[in-house]
Design an enzyme around this catalytic site. Structure first.
Site, PDB file in Angstrom:
ATOM      1  CD  GLU A 270      -3.036  -1.196   2.447  1.00 26.11           C
ATOM      2  OE1 GLU A 270      -2.826  -0.715   3.237  1.00 26.11           O
ATOM      3  OE2 GLU A 270      -3.846  -1.874   2.227  1.00 26.11           O
ATOM      4  CG  ASP A 349      -7.775  -5.447   5.280  1.00 26.37           C
ATOM      5  OD1 ASP A 349      -7.125  -5.550   6.352  1.00 26.37           O
ATOM      6  OD2 ASP A 349      -7.888  -4.121   4.832  1.00 26.37           O
ATOM      7  CD  GLU A 377      -9.554  -0.978   8.236  1.00 26.84           C
ATOM      8  OE1 GLU A 377      -8.775  -1.765   8.651  1.00 26.84           O
ATOM      9  OE2 GLU A 377      -9.708  -0.590   7.010  1.00 26.84           O
TER      10      GLU A 377
END
Ligand code: GCV
Length: 660
Positions: A270, A349, A377
């Site tokens: 990323e 993820d 998240e």
């Protein structure tokens, strides 16, 4: 041990839990900082509850002592309960401190007669990673994926300096078994990078606070630090100048923090720099840092979260789920002894449902740490109640080679259990007060990965909702137990179905957007069309991902006949009329679970409101406000997901319920 800063919630350590130990005559033997911490704990408890800390030969009914030749091992302890005397013995003061918190948890029952028991942590490294930025990031804010206010450590580009708060946090973490943490984000910005060099004193000040509760501090570093900070023109791991730079950097760190834990690295991921730029492998990259740390006893945690985040959605040959295994499995055996490969528990993820990452069982000659996400998240961002211990227990109990082989919890013993923290400067620590349970449960599962999540919930309820905080602890605990115990399952019902994942709003990842990531470069697709939905990851016709598993899982997942329902759309693209093992079609399952999930969230909200007279007011109001939002959001999820699949498939709900 001193009192908590005013206005800060005591979480699972209200003074009340010290009553049974604090009313005793307590003797502590042993030297050093951790024994001193224990003495401070004892003194505080005795001051509060009328007991006494005694010395020498004075009579006592609770004793903490170091013992040579026992089999407790590092950090372990033995508890003996005889008439009139409870003894905790350990090989090191850390064991005594963990023994203290165990006795605190037992309360009165620590003073009944029982056979001796030895407790040892199953996993040596039990670590929290903070994704805290020193400077506020323009998009991610102070804490990346943080839902509990600002950082406990940093504010406006500087160390925050609130050491009373840091010390209280260290105590909470030690009390549930955590013994390490990293204090800055894995996405290392230019300001954060300098913590390694000219700002190391700020890290050392934090390490001083954590050390007294047995936690070692780690630092996330930039792989390009030799360029960013060292003025070199390369970060090539095989370049001698780079190697020398890292050796000196590590020497300087240890001059300030002699018990420094080591580095955590997100490389080639990323947008973070990494060894690929120099045509080097990730083993070369990790070993560079491992070699610099080795003379000091430090460890490098090298993250396996490496994938192409600039994928073309039209390209059906690239499968993000495959990436970590494809990059790392061929490197097995090439990492140094003090290098740990840190692997997210699922291949994508931290979704509400994923299979276990095939990397975890595929690298027998590499130390592997398993990474969980306590910060929510993708599980409601601490606006939704979602107790994650049942999910983690499933992950930790999974056996990559089938029943005869080791569990994920056992495999993680080689490198550690790590989790992204959910704590911040919020007065409740975790934004949603009930999310304190997730932090607690992570620590306890890291100590004992096969612990029963239901028992941990009871343990947490007993220490958090004490008689001093409520008129009717039994009713309150029963109420909170019932809203939390099934909350992960509820969350799964109203969000992305059957393991397909994502469907969240891009960027911040809160709330539904079924096609939010469908045509994006991030590699997270569901491929819904008018006929069906799901990702074909089979060897026969798909991306071949099922082949990364050993038997029996490579076979189990390959066929929709044997694939567990809850993972069906992770592994297969199936027609809407495909019949699940449950007997329902996929599309009817989607409708039913989304209606049920909302009903369950509404019922939890009602139950919480019925507890109003029992819960401390501030707690009640904060949770009540979050339940309003949870129900609103769950309805939005239900209506968007159900409408989407009704429109795509044209299949009506068999019960004729209203779908928008
Ligand atoms: C710290 C996900 C998150 C990112 C996070 C990344 C990681 O992609 O959305 O915020 O970055 O995981 O684990 O490195």
């Amino acid at each position: 041990m001193s009192s908590l800063p005013t206005g800060i919630d005591p979480a699972w350590l209200p003074d009340e839990v010290l009553r049974d130990v604090g009313s005793r005559r307590v003797l502590v033997r042993g030297e050093g900082p951790l024994a001193d911490t224990l003495r401070g704990e004892v003194a505080y408890a005795c001051r509060k509850f009328g007991g006494a800390q005694v010395t020498g030969d004075a009579s006592h009914d609770l004793c903490f002592d170091l013992a040579e030749g026992g089999d407790e091992g590092p950090e372990g302890f033995t508890l003996e309960r005889r008439p009139g005397l409870t003894m905790v013995t350990a090989a090191d003061p850390a064991g005594l401190l963990y023994g203290w918190f165990h006795v605190v948890r037992l309360g009165e029952s620590a003073f009944t007669t029982a056979p001796a028991q030895t407790h040892r942590p199953a996993v040596a490294l039990r670590m929290l990673d903070h994704w805290d930025n020193v400077s506020v990031h323009p998009v991610m804010g102070q804490v990346e994926r943080g839902y509990a206010g600002g950082s406990l450590f940093w504010q406006d580009g500087r160390a925050r300096g609130d050491m009373a708060r840091v010390r209280a946090y260290a105590r909470l973490l030690a009390s549930c078994g955590i013994n390490a943490l990293s204090v800055n984000n894995v996405n290392v910005g230019p300001v954060e990078a300098r913590l390694l060099t000219d700002r190391i004193e700020e890290v050392a000040a934090l390490a001083d606070e954590f050390r007294v509760y047995g936690l070692r501090v780690h630092l996330c570093v930039s792989f390009a630090a030799s360029m960013l900070l060292g003025g070199l023109d390369t970060a090539d791991p095989l370049d001698e100048r780079v190697r020398a730079w890292w050796r000196e950097a590590a020497d300087r760190v240890y001059a300030h923090i002699p018990d420094f834990g080591g580095f955590v690295v997100k490389a080639d991921s990323e947008g973070q720099p990494g060894p690929f730029a120099y045509g080097r492998s990730h083993a070369d990259g990790a070993n560079l840092l491992a070699d610099a740390l080795a003379p000091h006893g430090g460890t490098v945690h090298w993250r396996a979260f490496v994938y192409n985040h600039r994928q073309d959605w039209r390209d059906r040959t690239t499968d993000r789920a495959r990436a970590a295994f494809d990059h790392f499995a061929p490197l097995d055996g090439r990492f140094r002894d003090n290098a740990v490969l840190q692997v997210k528990h699922g291949p994508v993820d931290f979704q509400v449902r994923e299979p276990v990452s095939p990397v975890i069982g595929a690298m027998p000659r590499t130390r592997v740490a398993v990474e969980l996400q306590v910060t929510q998240e993708y599980t409601g961002q601490q606006r939704h109640a979602c107790a994650l211990a049942p999910m983690w227990a499933e992950v930790l109990g999974f056996r990559p080679e089938g029943e005869q082989g080791p569990s994920v919890g056992e495999l993680a013993a080689s490198g550690g259990l790590v989790a992204v923290s959910n704590a911040g400067d919020d007065p409740f620590w975790t934004g949603h007060p009930l999310a304190q349970f997730n932090l607690y449960a992570f620590g306890r599962l890291a100590w004992q990965p096969d612990a029963d999540p239901g028992r941990l919930l009871d343990e947490w309820l007993e220490s958090t909702l004490t008689p001093a905080r409520t008129d009717d602890p039994e009713r309150l605990r029963a109420g909170v137990r019932s809203v939390l115990a099934g909350s992960w399952a509820t969350y799964e019902k109203y969000t992305a179905p059957l393991g397909v994942g994502f469907m969240v709003q891009p960027g911040h990842h809160y709330g539904p957007s079924v096609d939010g990531y469908e045509y994006s470069p991030w590699g997270t697709y569901h491929f819904a069309d008018r006929d069906g939905v799901g990702v074909d990851r089979t060897r026969a016709t798909g991306t071949g991902y099922t082949g990364q598993y050993a038997k029996p899982w490579s076979e189990t997942y390959e066929s929709p006949e044997t694939c567990p329902d809850e993972l069906l759309l992770f592994f297969h693209h199936v027609p809407y009329g495909h019949v699940l093992h449950s007997g329902k079609t996929v599309v009817q399952h989607i409708y039913d679970t989304h209606f049920e999930g909302v009903e369950e969230a509404e019922a939890a909200r009602e139950l919480w409101s019925s507890l109003a007279d029992l819960v401390p007011e501030a707690w009640h109001a904060r949770v009540a406000e979050r339940y309003e939002e949870q129900v609103r959001s769950a309805r939005e999820w239900r209506d968007q997901v159900n409408s989407y699949f009704l429109r795509k498939s044209g299949v009506p709900d068999r019960y004729g319920r209203r779908i928008h």
